[in-house]
Design a protein around this motif. Structure first.
Motif, PDB file in Angstrom:
ATOM      1  N   ILE A   1      34.031  50.420  15.901  1.00  0.00           N
ATOM      2  CA  ILE A   1      34.277  49.024  15.517  1.00  0.00           C
ATOM      3  C   ILE A   1      33.224  48.124  16.142  1.00  0.00           C
ATOM      4  O   ILE A   1      32.677  47.236  15.493  1.00  0.00           O
TER       5      ILE A   1
ATOM      6  N   THR B   1      38.532  54.345  10.153  1.00  0.00           N
ATOM      7  CA  THR B   1      39.146  54.390  11.478  1.00  0.00           C
ATOM      8  C   THR B   1      40.611  54.808  11.407  1.00  0.00           C
ATOM      9  O   THR B   1      41.224  54.820  10.345  1.00  0.00           O
TER      10      THR B   1
ATOM     11  N   THR C   1      44.558  51.951  14.864  1.00  0.00           N
ATOM     12  CA  THR C   1      43.578  50.924  15.222  1.00  0.00           C
ATOM     13  C   THR C   1      43.555  49.828  14.178  1.00  0.00           C
ATOM     14  O   THR C   1      43.557  48.636  14.509  1.00  0.00           O
ATOM     15  N   ARG C   2      43.545  50.217  12.906  1.00  0.00           N
ATOM     16  CA  ARG C   2      43.595  49.228  11.821  1.00  0.00           C
ATOM     17  C   ARG C   2      44.819  48.342  11.954  1.00  0.00           C
ATOM     18  O   ARG C   2      44.744  47.128  11.844  1.00  0.00           O
TER      19      ARG C   2
ATOM     20  N   PHE D   1      36.795  50.016   8.971  1.00  0.00           N
ATOM     21  CA  PHE D   1      38.242  50.073   8.814  1.00  0.00           C
ATOM     22  C   PHE D   1      38.690  51.067   7.754  1.00  0.00           C
ATOM     23  O   PHE D   1      39.821  51.512   7.759  1.00  0.00           O
TER      24      PHE D   1
ATOM     25  N   PRO E   1      31.579  44.568  10.088  1.00  0.00           N
ATOM     26  CA  PRO E   1      32.750  45.075  10.807  1.00  0.00           C
ATOM     27  C   PRO E   1      33.833  45.647   9.906  1.00  0.00           C
ATOM     28  O   PRO E   1      34.574  46.529  10.315  1.00  0.00           O
TER      29      PRO E   1
ATOM     30  N   ASN F   1      37.473  51.196  20.550  1.00  0.00           N
ATOM     31  CA  ASN F   1      36.916  51.994  19.469  1.00  0.00           C
ATOM     32  C   ASN F   1      35.446  51.620  19.332  1.00  0.00           C
ATOM     33  O   ASN F   1      35.113  50.541  18.841  1.00  0.00           O
TER      34      ASN F   1
END
Length: 79
Positions: free
Chosen positions: A28, A44, A48-49, A41, A37, A25
């Motif tokens: 990220i 996203t 992915t989280r 979240f 960073p 990703n």
């Protein structure tokens, strides 16, 4: 671009815990490079989280397990 399962197979081959796999990703990476960073979240994909959170939990578990089974290192204090 990349296959799946290679890291898990490598971990099994060398006898180390497999911590997880995180989808590539770019957002990220960019937010991390910018020093924030956590910001990405919120934006996203849940998958992915979830992958990142699983990796972090697995890492924390391994660190805790290692600390529980190893002696505390000697601390040298210089005053």
């Amino acid at each position: 671009m990349f296959g799946r399962g290679g890291a898990k197979k490598a971990a099994e081959r060398v006898g180390v815990p497999f911590l997880g796999e995180i989808p590539i990703n770019i957002d990220i990476r960019v937010s991390g490079d910018n020093g924030d960073p956590a910001a990405i979240f919120e934006k996203t994909a849940p998958a992915t989280r979830d992958a990142v959170m699983l990796f972090v939990r697995n890492l924390a578990e391994q660190v805790s397990a290692r600390n529980a089974t190893h002696q505390t290192p000697v601390e040298l204090r210089i005053t």
